[in-house]
Write a protein that holds these residues in place. Structure first.
Motif, PDB file in Angstrom:
ATOM      1  N   TYR A  36       1.922 -10.105  -9.537  1.00  0.00           N
ATOM      2  CA  TYR A  36       2.621  -9.317  -9.117  1.00  0.00           C
ATOM      3  C   TYR A  36       4.064 -10.279  -9.205  1.00  0.00           C
ATOM      4  O   TYR A  36       3.729 -11.820  -7.950  1.00  0.00           O
ATOM      5  CB  TYR A  36       2.901  -8.267  -8.086  1.00  0.00           C
ATOM      6  N   GLY A  43       9.440  -4.756  -2.736  1.00  0.00           N
ATOM      7  CA  GLY A  43       7.873  -4.454  -2.669  1.00  0.00           C
ATOM      8  C   GLY A  43       7.040  -5.252  -4.235  1.00  0.00           C
ATOM      9  O   GLY A  43       8.101  -5.820  -4.424  1.00  0.00           O
ATOM     10  N   PRO A  44       5.798  -5.710  -4.164  1.00  0.00           N
ATOM     11  CA  PRO A  44       6.112  -5.888  -5.196  1.00  0.00           C
ATOM     12  C   PRO A  44       5.648  -5.360  -7.146  1.00  0.00           C
ATOM     13  O   PRO A  44       5.937  -4.470  -6.640  1.00  0.00           O
ATOM     14  CB  PRO A  44       3.841  -6.134  -4.990  1.00  0.00           C
TER      15      PRO A  44
ATOM     16  N   TYR B  33      -0.632   5.560  -3.322  1.00  0.00           N
ATOM     17  CA  TYR B  33      -1.496   5.002  -2.931  1.00  0.00           C
ATOM     18  C   TYR B  33      -0.907   4.018  -0.979  1.00  0.00           C
ATOM     19  O   TYR B  33       0.400   4.447  -2.132  1.00  0.00           O
ATOM     20  CB  TYR B  33      -2.669   3.251  -3.301  1.00  0.00           C
ATOM     21  N   TYR B  35       0.081   0.927   1.574  1.00  0.00           N
ATOM     22  CA  TYR B  35      -0.384  -0.594   1.139  1.00  0.00           C
ATOM     23  C   TYR B  35       0.078  -0.856   2.204  1.00  0.00           C
ATOM     24  O   TYR B  35       1.017  -0.466   3.023  1.00  0.00           O
ATOM     25  CB  TYR B  35      -0.293  -1.641   0.277  1.00  0.00           C
ATOM     26  N   GLN B  37       1.664  -4.368   4.572  1.00  0.00           N
ATOM     27  CA  GLN B  37       1.499  -6.375   4.909  1.00  0.00           C
ATOM     28  C   GLN B  37       2.560  -6.718   6.298  1.00  0.00           C
ATOM     29  O   GLN B  37       3.714  -6.349   6.305  1.00  0.00           O
ATOM     30  CB  GLN B  37       2.312  -6.699   3.922  1.00  0.00           C
ATOM     31  N   GLN B  41       1.383 -12.126   6.670  1.00  0.00           N
ATOM     32  CA  GLN B  41       0.246 -11.665   6.563  1.00  0.00           C
ATOM     33  C   GLN B  41       0.169 -11.022   4.648  1.00  0.00           C
ATOM     34  O   GLN B  41       0.577 -11.146   3.769  1.00  0.00           O
ATOM     35  CB  GLN B  41      -0.664 -11.219   6.902  1.00  0.00           C
ATOM     36  N   LYS B  42      -1.216 -10.814   3.809  1.00  0.00           N
ATOM     37  CA  LYS B  42      -1.575 -10.409   2.784  1.00  0.00           C
ATOM     38  C   LYS B  42      -1.472  -8.964   2.911  1.00  0.00           C
ATOM     39  O   LYS B  42      -1.169  -8.709   4.003  1.00  0.00           O
ATOM     40  CB  LYS B  42      -2.626 -10.685   2.136  1.00  0.00           C
ATOM     41  N   VAL B  43      -0.995  -8.363   1.486  1.00  0.00           N
ATOM     42  CA  VAL B  43      -1.321  -6.845   0.845  1.00  0.00           C
ATOM     43  C   VAL B  43      -2.738  -6.088   1.325  1.00  0.00           C
ATOM     44  O   VAL B  43      -3.325  -6.940   1.227  1.00  0.00           O
ATOM     45  CB  VAL B  43      -0.216  -6.818  -0.233  1.00  0.00           C
ATOM     46  N   PHE B  45      -4.766  -2.899   1.314  1.00  0.00           N
ATOM     47  CA  PHE B  45      -4.990  -1.380   0.554  1.00  0.00           C
ATOM     48  C   PHE B  45      -5.390  -0.582   2.179  1.00  0.00           C
ATOM     49  O   PHE B  45      -5.738  -0.848   2.840  1.00  0.00           O
ATOM     50  CB  PHE B  45      -6.041  -1.824   0.501  1.00  0.00           C
ATOM     51  N   SER B  48      -6.072   5.111  -0.613  1.00  0.00           N
ATOM     52  CA  SER B  48      -5.179   6.295  -1.867  1.00  0.00           C
ATOM     53  C   SER B  48      -5.879   7.487  -2.041  1.00  0.00           C
ATOM     54  O   SER B  48      -6.961   8.191  -1.628  1.00  0.00           O
ATOM     55  CB  SER B  48      -6.635   5.018  -3.327  1.00  0.00           C
ATOM     56  N   MET B  89       5.184  -3.679   7.218  1.00  0.00           N
ATOM     57  CA  MET B  89       5.909  -3.441   5.775  1.00  0.00           C
ATOM     58  C   MET B  89       4.534  -2.188   5.563  1.00  0.00           C
ATOM     59  O   MET B  89       3.464  -2.343   4.928  1.00  0.00           O
ATOM     60  CB  MET B  89       6.183  -4.725   4.929  1.00  0.00           C
ATOM     61  N   PHE B  91       3.419  -0.521   1.938  1.00  0.00           N
ATOM     62  CA  PHE B  91       4.527  -0.077   0.401  1.00  0.00           C
ATOM     63  C   PHE B  91       3.497   1.156  -0.325  1.00  0.00           C
ATOM     64  O   PHE B  91       1.994   1.744   0.384  1.00  0.00           O
ATOM     65  CB  PHE B  91       4.159  -1.279  -0.033  1.00  0.00           C
ATOM     66  N   LEU B 106      -0.911  -0.518 -10.765  1.00  0.00           N
ATOM     67  CA  LEU B 106       0.118  -0.073  -9.800  1.00  0.00           C
ATOM     68  C   LEU B 106       1.654  -0.888  -9.329  1.00  0.00           C
ATOM     69  O   LEU B 106       1.857  -1.323  -9.571  1.00  0.00           O
ATOM     70  CB  LEU B 106      -0.309  -0.381  -7.801  1.00  0.00           C
ATOM     71  N   HIS B 107       1.966   0.525  -9.487  1.00  0.00           N
ATOM     72  CA  HIS B 107       3.813   0.198  -8.943  1.00  0.00           C
ATOM     73  C   HIS B 107       4.053   0.785  -7.928  1.00  0.00           C
ATOM     74  O   HIS B 107       4.179   2.004  -7.308  1.00  0.00           O
ATOM     75  CB  HIS B 107       4.660   1.544 -10.113  1.00  0.00           C
ATOM     76  N   PHE B 108       4.894  -0.337  -7.200  1.00  0.00           N
ATOM     77  CA  PHE B 108       4.938  -0.039  -5.594  1.00  0.00           C
ATOM     78  C   PHE B 108       6.462   0.002  -5.215  1.00  0.00           C
ATOM     79  O   PHE B 108       7.378  -0.054  -6.069  1.00  0.00           O
ATOM     80  CB  PHE B 108       4.990  -1.400  -5.290  1.00  0.00           C
ATOM     81  N   GLY B 109       6.805   0.692  -4.688  1.00  0.00           N
ATOM     82  CA  GLY B 109       8.063   1.043  -4.022  1.00  0.00           C
ATOM     83  C   GLY B 109       8.902  -0.222  -3.260  1.00  0.00           C
ATOM     84  O   GLY B 109       7.609  -1.604  -3.055  1.00  0.00           O
ATOM     85  N   ASN B 110       9.845  -0.513  -2.351  1.00  0.00           N
ATOM     86  CA  ASN B 110       9.725  -1.294  -1.263  1.00  0.00           C
ATOM     87  C   ASN B 110       9.940  -1.346   0.304  1.00  0.00           C
ATOM     88  O   ASN B 110      10.549  -2.407   0.781  1.00  0.00           O
ATOM     89  CB  ASN B 110      12.098  -1.287  -1.955  1.00  0.00           C
TER      90      ASN B 110
END
Lengths: 112, 117
Positions: A36, A43-44, B33, B35, B37, B41-43, B45, B48, B89, B91, B106-110
């Protein structure tokens, strides 16, 4: 423990200077590896999915490859608009729906 | 190109307050889903959701969290009593097929930036 490690953490390139980003993984069973792109405050954005060792995918200046232990994102002749954080994520066999395990990302800066 | 839409973009709340984060997934998608962040740090989960029920949730998704699809287009994440460590954040993402299917990213929002003070 399943782990995804990306290197380098940050990479600064001159426009046109090709390079590669690395994503290494130690997981119990890889179902798929995803790349990504993430711009600041966004977002990604999906780039590629790779499923088996030896697989390659290309999109414009980007090419993703996969081995049994790692994936590379090759950037050929980058432009300033390629500046972003690139995230690698894995989906595991036996993993739940949608449970991607992400790396911390590589922040790429391309200077004109 | 269809997008996942999240509102608000930024939410500030006091510790102990309830917040609801809203998402409109891509219209023909069936799998949803959340997620998060934390800064630097990492994104990670959270949960779902499919067919009006939770498919899977992480250890982070404790009793303070809940999700709902109140109508045919919205998907919400509620945090009942926010803590300082919930600042992150958040997502929302969606997909048209299960992740076990080939080529079903997966398609993420902003995202919604949640700040708990």
């Amino acid at each position: 423990e399943d782990q995804v490690t990306q290197s380098p953490e940050a990479l600064r390139l001159q426009e046109g200077e090709s390079s590669s980003l690395n994503c290494s993984y130690t997981v119990s069973g890889l179902r798929g590896l995803f790349w990504y792109r993430q711009d600041p405050g966004k977002g990604p954005e999906f780039l590629f999915t790779l499923y088996s060792a030896g697989e390659e995918k290309e999109k414009e200046r980007l090419k993703a490859t996969l081995t049994k232990k790692e994936s590379f994102l090759h950037i050929t002749a980058p432009k300033p608009e390629d500046s972003a954080t690139y995230l690698c994520a894995v989906h595991l066999y036996g993993g739940s729906q949608g449970n991607l395990i992400f790396g911390k990302g590589t922040k790429l800066s391309v200077k004109p | 190109e269809p997008e996942v839409t999240q509102t608000p973009s930024h939410q500030v709340t006091q510790m102990g307050q309830e917040v609801i984060l809203r998402c409109v997934p891509i219209s023909n998608h069936l799998y949803f889903y959340w997620y998060r962040q934390i800064l630097g740090q990492k994104v990670e989960f959270l949960v779902s959701f499919y067919n009006n029920e939770i498919s899977e949730k992480s250890e982070i998704f404790d009793d303070q969290f809940s999700v709902e699809r109140p109508d045919g287009s919205n998907f919400t994440l509620k945090i009942r009593s926010t803590k300082l460590e919930d600042s992150a954040m958040y997502f929302c993402a969606s997909s048209d097929r299960p992740m076990s299917s080939y080529n079903s990213p997966l398609h993420f929002g902003n995202g919604t930036r949640l700040t708990v003070t």
